[in-house]
Design an enzyme around this catalytic site. Structure first.
Site, short mmCIF file in Angstrom:
data_model
loop_
_atom_site.label_atom_id
_atom_site.label_comp_id
_atom_site.label_asym_id
_atom_site.label_seq_id
_atom_site.Cartn_x
_atom_site.Cartn_y
_atom_site.Cartn_z
N GLY A 1 -0.27 -1.90 -7.14
CA GLY A 1 -0.28 -2.71 -8.34
C GLY A 1 -1.65 -2.71 -9.01
N GLU B 1 -0.23 -8.49 4.84
CA GLU B 1 1.22 -8.41 4.75
C GLU B 1 1.71 -7.32 5.71
OE1 GLU B 1 2.95 -6.86 1.07
OE2 GLU B 1 4.49 -8.40 1.24
N CYS C 1 9.06 -9.15 0.19
CA CYS C 1 7.73 -9.52 -0.31
C CYS C 1 7.49 -11.02 -0.15
CB CYS C 1 7.57 -9.09 -1.75
SG CYS C 1 8.98 -9.51 -2.78
N LYS D 1 12.19 4.50 -11.79
CA LYS D 1 11.85 5.36 -10.66
C LYS D 1 12.15 4.61 -9.37
CE LYS D 1 8.83 6.46 -7.98
NZ LYS D 1 8.91 6.45 -6.48
N GLU E 1 5.06 -7.39 -9.64
CA GLU E 1 5.58 -8.27 -8.58
C GLU E 1 5.15 -7.64 -7.27
OE1 GLU E 1 7.08 -9.72 -5.81
OE2 GLU E 1 9.12 -9.11 -6.34
N SER F 1 3.51 -2.81 -3.55
CA SER F 1 2.34 -3.35 -2.85
C SER F 1 1.25 -3.76 -3.84
CB SER F 1 1.78 -2.31 -1.89
OG SER F 1 1.15 -1.28 -2.61
N THR F 2 0.41 -4.71 -3.42
CA THR F 2 -0.71 -5.16 -4.24
C THR F 2 -1.68 -4.01 -4.47
OG1 THR F 2 -0.47 -7.46 -3.58
CG2 THR F 2 -2.65 -6.78 -4.31
N GLU F 3 -1.84 -3.16 -3.46
CA GLU F 3 -2.76 -2.02 -3.57
C GLU F 3 -2.34 -1.10 -4.73
OE1 GLU F 3 -2.58 0.36 -0.07
OE2 GLU F 3 -3.92 1.87 -0.92
#
Lengths: 284, 481
Positions: free
Chosen positions: B244, B393, B295, B187, B261, B240-242
């Site tokens: 993820g 970030e 990143c 995707k 990642e 993004s970590t969010e």
């Protein structure tokens, strides 16, 4: 007739044997003797993590050679307690003396194996990377940090060591939660930790209710990785801990055969190590 | 003596004029064919440098994701048993076709993403080709790749990728998955779907068996349906970590394998004894490469206190010569921000930095283009470690400067973050470089260089920057059972 002194079972945190701060106990009946074990609380877990964090940097910074010798010393201390381990395994598990002895032998061999792994992890798993440019690049292997371990009920001594040894050998500090059903072998193991040269805090041992401690582990933001024998909802609860602080969570089948060679293979370091790649110009 | 004449030092335009045709409408790539979406929905993708529409792209709904996973599941039966050397053959051919169509891909990437053509031409596309070439060679050597395991493919891989390196991220995901015998549903990001769809054409050209790679375009909802699909055995996400963390939660109750990642707030550490000319270039490359939408960007500059004025002086001088503008101009250093949404997000951070009391420095003499999403390279001095712009970030061309006095303090400050993706260290003393490299918690450490990538070299983070690696044999482990 001389008086028999029975042992008071306690937790092992930061190299000392404290009682649980909660005052709660678990009753275990073994061979006609009633043992009152500590039922560790979330606070005990936090204390153990704090000790582990404080000890980890120095443990990781010690040479691989030294870590190997310390683990070998642990095996020596276990050998000296061979009989006590057999009794501890048989205290709560219905198992023949022969099988208990086999487990202790396998457990000691396991520790010796990992004493030999410490200075080979980076050799086997690291690499020099032939990049397409004027750079010298290599990938090394570093410990993840503080690792929480939930030990399985099947083979309570060997299982605990199978999950904890890779982390210790790689330079992590460990909080080991003993088998829920058969916790006594891990407490004898704590005494071996205490008398080996393992620095205080590098491996801490708790006894308690996994159902209570697993979510607390998952939610703890200063635990970097979890290696847990768990299944079903408990496994899900642990894996949700990834979402908390991206801790690495490895769930293993509690009924695994821990004598299988794969538990001594380099694949076991994956969940408790980090690959660090360093680049530098080939011509500065 | 003649009076000095004013010389116009500005560059003449140097546009890359290679013609790239873009279809007005793109379907989904499922089972080896481009198909209309069953959702009957489309969305638009624009050129962020002109804000003009490039194409209409299909928005995959539930039935489309189902169809793609089904195609990948079917293909897995044969692809996983295909002779390794034969699998390698396809990957080698993909690499070759990418090289042959490199210019087209570079131009298309710059148009859809907004990054300068010199980057897509010299970095993104060459790395894409190398990634396929490198992994092609792994197909028949997997038994040597990951010590301690019997190499077996996992199954259908759901791969969700970001907009900052659209084609490169597609390559990082697809190449190892295929080399290990897995099949893929990819995707691409909503704002940058075009190069992945062009890659699908290449997959057709090399006769890759239908269903081995499927590409479903769409936004977050399409990605969510894909990663939560029960027919998927492995999830790989870059973003993004969010997001993820949401994916980690969604996968917790399943047996899906997961690699993530995620974000970063990477330190770039400049010691007083650094080779200063190279260090300045390293700072520029660290934060203004790809408009800072990286990143692993070196977004936290840590400078030894004794040289901070010198470093800022040289850096601001260098910033004046950065050319911001048309991504397709071969002289452009800093292109367009990928979307209006991202532009606004970065601007909010800049406002926040000013509000919290940091000194904003912009050294850009030219004018930004009238249309398009542009931000001049921005530097903040007087930043405190607790400031929002020092912690979060930003994912844009904004650099925050902090100082330190000793190597220990540099390490402590470098690690004072939840992230751990990369770090830069600039010093002429090897022993110091190694000591600090060992101390920083980061998956990639660049000594006297920054933002270098290679197919043979593992990339990925510590801590909340995610887990798993991409590249090298560490990267293969993520795609083997």
């Amino acid at each position: 007739m001389p008086a028999t002194v029975t042992k008071t079972w306690k937790l092992f945190i930061g190299g000392a044997f404290p009682r649980t701060e909660s005052g709660r106990t678990i009753k275990a009946v073994a061979g006609g003797t009633v043992h009152h074990l500590c039922k560790a609380s979330r606070k005990d877990l936090r204390d153990a993590v704090e000790s582990a964090r404080a000890a980890q940097v120095k443990w990781a910074a010690s040479t691989a050679y030294l870590r190997g010798q310390v683990l070998h010393r642990l095996a020596e201390m276990m050998q000296a307690r061979h009989g006590e381990f057999v009794d501890a395994i048989r205290a709560t598990a219905r198992i023949t003396p022969r099988k208990a002895r086999d487990e202790v032998d396998a457990a000691i061999e396991h520790v010796v194996c990992f004493a030999g792994w410490t200075d080979k992890i980076a050799i086997v798993l690291g690499s020099q990377n032939p990049v397409a440019g004027p750079f010298y690049t290599f990938s090394g292997i570093e410990p993840t940090g503080v690792v929480a371990v939930l030990a399985p009920d099947a083979s309570p001594l060997l299982g605990a060591l199978a999950l904890a040894c890779p982390a210790l050998a790689a330079g992590n500090a460990v909080v080991l939660v003993a088998s829920e059903r058969h916790p006594i072998p891990a407490l004898v193991l704590a005494e071996a930790f205490a008398t080996s040269d393992l620095p205080g805090g590098v491996c801490n041992v708790l006894t308690g209710d996994h159902g209570e401690l697993a979510p607390a582990m998952a939610g703890h933001r200063d635990i970097d990785a979890i290696v847990a024998a768990a299944s079903g909802k408990r496994a899900t609860a642990l894996k949700e801990g990834v979402a908390e602080n991206m801790k690495r969570v490895q769930v293993v089948d509690p009924d695994s055969d821990f004598t299988d060679a794969r538990w001594r293979s380099p694949a076991v370091f994956r969940g408790v190590t980090e690959c660090k790649t360093v680049w530098m110009p080939a011509m500065a | 003596m003649q009076p000095a004449q004013a010389i116009d030092w500005s560059y003449a335009p140097a546009p890359e004029t290679f013609p790239v045709e873009i279809q007005a409408e793109h379907g989904l790539f499922i089972g080896g064919r481009f198909v209309d979406p069953r959702s009957r929905k489309h969305f638009e993708t624009e050129n962020p440098a002109t804000e003009r529409r490039l194409s209409k792209v299909a928005e995959a709904g539930k039935a489309d994701v189902d169809a793609a996973v089904k195609a990948a599941t079917k293909a897995f039966k044969t692809w996983s048993r295909t002779r390794p050397a034969e699998r390698a053959g396809y990957l080698f051919r993909i690499a070759r076709r990418i090289q042959e169509r490199a210019r087209e891909l570079a131009v298309l990437e710059s148009m859809d993403n907004g990054k300068p053509i010199k980057e897509t031409r010299d970095v993104d596309v060459p790395l894409v080709a190398q990634h396929f070439f490198h992994h092609a060679g792994w197909c028949d050597k997997l038994q040597y790749a990951v010590p301690g395991i019997e190499p077996r493919p996992i199954g259908v891989c759901a791969q969700v990728i970001p907009w900052n390196f659209p084609l490169l991220m597609a390559a990082w995901k697809i190449a190892p998955a295929l080399a290990c015998g897995n099949t893929v549903v990819l995707k691409p990001a909503e704002t940058t779907p075009l190069t992945a769809l062009r890659l699908a054409e290449i997959l057709q050209e090399v006769d890759l068996p239908p269903g081995v790679v499927n590409i479903v375009t769409g936004a977050g909802e399409t990605g969510r349906m894909l990663v939560e699909h029960p027919g998927v055995q492995k999830v790989a996400f870059t973003g993004s970590t969010e997001v993820g963390k949401r994916i980690a939660k969604a996968c917790a109750g399943t047996d899906k394998r997961l690699t993530l990642e995620l974000g970063g707030k990477s330190p770039n550490i400049i010691f007083a004894d650094a080779p200063m000319d190279q260090a300045i270039e390293g700072i520029v490359n660290g934060i203004w490469f790809n408009q800072g939408q990286v990143c692993c960007a070196g977004s936290r500059l840590l400078v030894e206190e004794s040289v901070v004025d010198e470093v800022i002086g040289r850096l601001t001088h260098r910033m004046r010569s950065l050319r911001v503008g048309d991504p397709l101009d071969k002289n452009t250093d800093v292109g367009a921000i990928n979307s209006r949404e991202q532009l606004e997000r970065v601007n909010r951070y800049i406002e926040c930095g000013v509000r919290e009391g940091a000194d904003r420095i912009v050294c850009f003499d030219g004018a930004l283009p009238d249309a398009g999403h542009f931000i001049a390279p921005t530097l903040f001095r007087g930043v405190q470690p607790a400031h929002t712009i020092a912690r979060e970030e930003i994912f844009g061309p904004v650099l925050t400067v902090l100082t330190f006095r000793t190597p220990d303090e540099a390490i402590a400050r470098a690690n004072d973050t939840n992230y751990g993706l990369s770090a830069g260290i600039w010093t002429s003393r090897a022993s110091k470089a190694y000591e600090v490299a060992a101390g920083v918690k980061a998956g990639v450490v660049w000594l006297n260089t920054f933002n270098q990538f290679d197919a043979t070299s593992p990339f990925g983070g510590f801590k909340e920057s995610g887990f798993g690696r991409e590249g090298g044999r560490a990267g293969l482990a993520a795609y083997l059972a």
